[in-house]
Write a protein that holds these residues in place. Structure first.
Motif, PDB file in Angstrom:
ATOM      1  N   LEU A  21     -37.198 -24.613  22.823  1.00  0.00           N
ATOM      2  CA  LEU A  21     -35.825 -24.450  22.414  1.00  0.00           C
ATOM      3  C   LEU A  21     -36.189 -24.078  20.988  1.00  0.00           C
ATOM      4  CD1 LEU A  21     -32.837 -24.470  22.878  1.00  0.00           C
ATOM      5  CD2 LEU A  21     -32.883 -26.965  21.820  1.00  0.00           C
TER       6      LEU A  21
ATOM      7  N   THR B   2     -33.760 -22.668  17.568  1.00  0.00           N
ATOM      8  CA  THR B   2     -32.203 -22.728  17.008  1.00  0.00           C
ATOM      9  C   THR B   2     -32.544 -22.211  15.598  1.00  0.00           C
ATOM     10  OG1 THR B   2     -32.798 -24.809  16.253  1.00  0.00           O
ATOM     11  CG2 THR B   2     -31.743 -24.600  18.432  1.00  0.00           C
TER      12      THR B   2
ATOM     13  N   LYS C 113     -31.205 -31.198  15.625  1.00  0.00           N
ATOM     14  CA  LYS C 113     -30.739 -30.169  16.432  1.00  0.00           C
ATOM     15  C   LYS C 113     -29.300 -30.179  16.824  1.00  0.00           C
ATOM     16  CE  LYS C 113     -33.305 -31.151  20.253  1.00  0.00           C
ATOM     17  NZ  LYS C 113     -33.638 -32.684  20.056  1.00  0.00           N
TER      18      LYS C 113
ATOM     19  N   GLU D 196     -27.347 -28.436  14.026  1.00  0.00           N
ATOM     20  CA  GLU D 196     -27.829 -26.913  14.025  1.00  0.00           C
ATOM     21  C   GLU D 196     -26.908 -26.242  15.186  1.00  0.00           C
ATOM     22  OE1 GLU D 196     -32.586 -28.005  13.167  1.00  0.00           O
ATOM     23  OE2 GLU D 196     -32.070 -27.017  14.812  1.00  0.00           O
ATOM     24  N   LEU D 197     -27.051 -27.022  16.538  1.00  0.00           N
ATOM     25  CA  LEU D 197     -26.385 -26.372  17.292  1.00  0.00           C
ATOM     26  C   LEU D 197     -24.756 -26.144  17.167  1.00  0.00           C
ATOM     27  CD1 LEU D 197     -27.926 -27.931  20.493  1.00  0.00           C
ATOM     28  CD2 LEU D 197     -28.277 -25.539  19.754  1.00  0.00           C
TER      29      LEU D 197
ATOM     30  N   PRO E 241     -24.393 -22.000  17.512  1.00  0.00           N
ATOM     31  CA  PRO E 241     -24.806 -22.530  19.025  1.00  0.00           C
ATOM     32  C   PRO E 241     -25.402 -21.451  19.693  1.00  0.00           C
ATOM     33  CG  PRO E 241     -22.694 -21.730  18.795  1.00  0.00           C
ATOM     34  CD  PRO E 241     -23.096 -21.755  17.383  1.00  0.00           C
ATOM     35  N   GLN E 242     -25.862 -20.140  19.204  1.00  0.00           N
ATOM     36  CA  GLN E 242     -26.662 -19.249  19.837  1.00  0.00           C
ATOM     37  C   GLN E 242     -27.980 -19.638  19.958  1.00  0.00           C
ATOM     38  OE1 GLN E 242     -25.892 -16.725  21.874  1.00  0.00           O
ATOM     39  NE2 GLN E 242     -23.799 -17.165  21.486  1.00  0.00           N
ATOM     40  N   VAL E 243     -28.758 -19.823  21.031  1.00  0.00           N
ATOM     41  CA  VAL E 243     -30.034 -20.425  20.886  1.00  0.00           C
ATOM     42  C   VAL E 243     -31.184 -19.407  21.917  1.00  0.00           C
ATOM     43  CG1 VAL E 243     -29.589 -22.619  20.978  1.00  0.00           C
ATOM     44  CG2 VAL E 243     -29.864 -22.035  22.977  1.00  0.00           C
TER      45      VAL E 243
ATOM     46  N   ARG F 238     -31.573 -16.307  26.508  1.00  0.00           N
ATOM     47  CA  ARG F 238     -30.606 -16.495  25.452  1.00  0.00           C
ATOM     48  C   ARG F 238     -29.494 -17.257  25.816  1.00  0.00           C
ATOM     49  NH1 ARG F 238     -27.574 -13.053  23.286  1.00  0.00           N
ATOM     50  NH2 ARG F 238     -27.366 -11.672  25.019  1.00  0.00           N
TER      51      ARG F 238
ATOM     52  N   GLN G  42     -25.846 -19.990  25.010  1.00  0.00           N
ATOM     53  CA  GLN G  42     -24.548 -20.450  24.014  1.00  0.00           C
ATOM     54  C   GLN G  42     -24.768 -22.004  24.341  1.00  0.00           C
ATOM     55  OE1 GLN G  42     -22.635 -18.618  22.016  1.00  0.00           O
ATOM     56  NE2 GLN G  42     -21.267 -20.388  21.498  1.00  0.00           N
ATOM     57  N   ALA G  43     -24.958 -22.796  23.395  1.00  0.00           N
ATOM     58  CA  ALA G  43     -25.057 -24.290  23.510  1.00  0.00           C
ATOM     59  C   ALA G  43     -23.800 -24.961  23.306  1.00  0.00           C
ATOM     60  CB  ALA G  43     -26.208 -24.955  22.583  1.00  0.00           C
TER      61      ALA G  43
ATOM     62  N   LEU H 149     -26.590 -25.307  28.009  1.00  0.00           N
ATOM     63  CA  LEU H 149     -26.856 -23.963  27.707  1.00  0.00           C
ATOM     64  C   LEU H 149     -26.246 -22.973  28.763  1.00  0.00           C
ATOM     65  CD1 LEU H 149     -30.241 -25.259  26.832  1.00  0.00           C
ATOM     66  CD2 LEU H 149     -28.500 -24.518  25.482  1.00  0.00           C
TER      67      LEU H 149
END
Length: 187
Positions: free
Chosen positions: A35, A37, A71, A74-75, A79-81, A97, A99-100, A157
């Motif tokens: 993952l 981020t 994390k 960070e998210l 939120p894009q991971v 790709r 969105q979290a 996700l």
């Protein structure tokens, strides 16, 4: 000798089939993706996570974490991971790709906790110390009693795009796919 080429719909189906198989199969190569981020300091961060749920119909993946983990911050900030999966058996790489969304409480978290609270994994979410906290000595990582409440968080996700790459002697193939679109790409 390479296997016969799969069609677009067969590839899409197989991707989600393999993701769903990876959830219960501890030996599946896609069970532990990387993952990526964006750190709160702006630096990229990457770590291995465990895939806990895959829903093809909703294009959603789930992972779990300690709600105090870096994390999570960070998210919540970005939120894009991206997730990277590799399968030697299939010779497939996925770059996903998504969105979290972090879920810290509520019925979904309660249901997950009910399933894992009596397992060995429960200790991962009961520690009095937050993940990454400084310790006096390595032995301190095992010492200490668990705190009271759990710190389990569910990370949902929502998959926006999958970059699929197949490596083959007869020629590599690559495509990007969303829920509604398929685009062949140069490998």
């Amino acid at each position: 000798m390479d296997t016969p080429l799969l069609s677009e719909s067969e590839i899409r189906h197989r991707i989600w089939q393999e993701l769903q198989r990876a959830v219960p199969d501890r030996h599946h190569e896609w069970r532990t993706p990387v993952l990526a981020t964006l750190g709160v300091d702006g630096a990229p961060q990457a770590r291995t996570v465990v895939l806990r749920h895959a829903d093809a119909g909703q294009a959603v993946l789930h992972i779990y974490t300690d709600s105090r983990s870096p994390k999570v911050a960070e998210l919540e900030a970005a939120p894009q991971v991206s997730l990277v999966f590799w399968s030697k058996r299939l010779s497939w790489q996925l770059r996903v790709r998504a969105q979290a969304t972090v879920v810290r409480s509520g019925p979904e978290v309660d249901a997950v906790w009910a399933r894992i609270s009596t397992s060995a994994a429960a200790g991962d979410y009961l520690s009095a110390q937050a993940p990454g906290a400084a310790l006096e000595a390595a032995a301190d990582a095992r010492a200490g009693s668990p705190g009271g409440a759990h710190h389990l968080a569910l990370i949902k996700l929502q998959v926006h795009e999958i970059d699929w790459l197949e490596l083959a002697r007869s020629g590599h193939r690559r495509a990007s796919l969303t829920r509604t679109k398929w685009t062949w790409r140069v490998p």
